[in-house]
Design a protein around this motif. Structure first.
Motif, short mmCIF file in Angstrom:
data_model
loop_
_atom_site.label_atom_id
_atom_site.label_comp_id
_atom_site.label_asym_id
_atom_site.label_seq_id
_atom_site.Cartn_x
_atom_site.Cartn_y
_atom_site.Cartn_z
N GLY A 253 0.92 -1.21 0.09
CA GLY A 253 0.10 0.13 0.04
C GLY A 253 0.79 1.25 -0.05
O GLY A 253 0.17 2.32 -0.56
N TYR B 216 -9.71 4.75 -3.57
CA TYR B 216 -9.97 4.06 -4.59
C TYR B 216 -11.22 3.23 -4.49
O TYR B 216 -11.57 2.92 -3.79
N ARG B 217 -11.84 3.07 -5.85
CA ARG B 217 -12.71 2.07 -5.90
C ARG B 217 -11.97 0.83 -5.83
O ARG B 217 -11.31 0.42 -6.82
N HIS B 218 -12.04 0.12 -4.99
CA HIS B 218 -10.94 -1.41 -4.95
C HIS B 218 -12.10 -2.36 -5.25
O HIS B 218 -12.76 -2.94 -4.50
N VAL C 293 -5.15 1.58 1.16
CA VAL C 293 -5.36 2.11 -0.04
C VAL C 293 -6.79 2.67 -0.07
O VAL C 293 -7.68 2.69 -0.89
N ALA D 40 -6.74 -3.43 1.78
CA ALA D 40 -8.07 -2.32 1.82
C ALA D 40 -7.52 -1.30 2.70
O ALA D 40 -7.71 -0.07 2.42
N GLY E 117 -11.60 -6.34 -5.82
CA GLY E 117 -10.70 -7.66 -5.68
C GLY E 117 -11.23 -8.59 -6.39
O GLY E 117 -12.36 -9.21 -6.37
N VAL F 94 -14.17 -3.72 -0.33
CA VAL F 94 -13.66 -4.44 -1.39
C VAL F 94 -14.91 -4.68 -2.35
O VAL F 94 -15.55 -5.40 -1.76
N CYS G 279 -6.78 -11.00 -4.01
CA CYS G 279 -6.96 -10.02 -2.88
C CYS G 279 -7.25 -10.68 -1.60
O CYS G 279 -7.24 -10.27 -0.64
N ASP H 64 -7.28 -5.42 -7.31
CA ASP H 64 -6.28 -6.03 -6.54
C ASP H 64 -6.39 -7.61 -6.90
O ASP H 64 -7.40 -8.44 -6.40
N LEU I 116 -8.74 0.67 -8.36
CA LEU I 116 -7.71 -0.09 -7.98
C LEU I 116 -8.16 -1.46 -8.13
O LEU I 116 -8.95 -1.96 -7.54
#
Length: 230
Positions: free
Chosen positions: A36, A66-68, A63, A60, A70, A86, A54, A51, A49
């Protein structure tokens, strides 16, 4: 139940351990924090982002903004990742069910040493990046020292890898990794990392909750890679 090395079912066996800071995935927490730290704040509204591998979403907390998204094969891990914000996508990292150029950042942390087809996964990671997008990886080198430290030693010490979680035959050839990234327009730079010795001593003595990962001059065991898509 005894399982083959690198059997993904082990992650279901250990599903309740992901978020325990002193459990069998402790070092994954340390690595997630180090990963991260390589991800800059988002440069635009709605930045994405992705991942890859994940797990339960350990990246999580490191970071924000961001729209994370996974991607993982293990449903029990994805359910936990979703509880940490996520967007969970069940899928194979060698055939990711997401659009070309959808990501500002692609993170592939502690996943490349688990895949049988490294070029396919690298190609997918690079395909997902927008022009100028950032690729961040960490993994284990395919060296005698890497095998000794990550398997022979780590499977026998607190905070190390759960027994059987790695197949050393899948550890990553650094030259191949850099070459495959370059083939897809990403100039990857590598650096070695390891746990801080004072931090590890404090953690083992139960005087610390986490251990910082620090740079080292060799990439022969654990290493990070960073590069942007041209």
């Amino acid at each position: 139940m005894a399982r083959a090395r690198n059997d993904p079912a082990q992650y279901d066996d250990l599903a309740g351990q992901w978020w325990h800071p002193r459990g069998p995935f402790a070092m994954l927490h340390w690595l997630a924090a180090a990963r991260g730290a390589l991800v800059p704040p988002p440069a635009r509204e709605g930045a994405v982002l992705v991942d890859l591998g994940c797990g339960a979403g350990l990246l999580a907390p490191h970071v924000r903004g961001y729209r994370h998204i996974g991607v993982d094969l293990t449903a029990s891990a994805l359910a936990q990742a979703a509880r940490h914000g996520v967007v969970a996508v069940r899928g194979d990292v060698s055939a990711v069910p997401l659009a070309d150029g959808c990501a500002d950042v692609v993170a592939a942390g502690e996943i490349l040493e688990h895949v049988p087809d490294l070029p396919a996964v690298v190609g997918e990671a690079c395909r997902l990046l927008r022009p100028g997008g950032l690729l961040v990886i960490d993994t284990i080198a395919a060296t005698a020292l890497g095998r000794f430290v990550a398997v022979t030693l780590a499977e026998r010490v607190p905070g190390g890898a759960p027994p059987g979680i790695h197949d050393p035959a899948l550890f990553v050839d650094r030259e191949e990794l850099v070459r495959e990234c370059a083939r897809h327009g990403v100039a990857l730079r590598l650096r070695g990392i390891r746990p801080s010795v004072p931090g590890l001593v404090r953690w083992l003595a139960r005087r610390g909750e986490s251990v910082a990962m620090v740079p080292v001059p060799t990439t022969a065991v654990l290493f990070q890679g960073v590069g942007r898509r041209g």
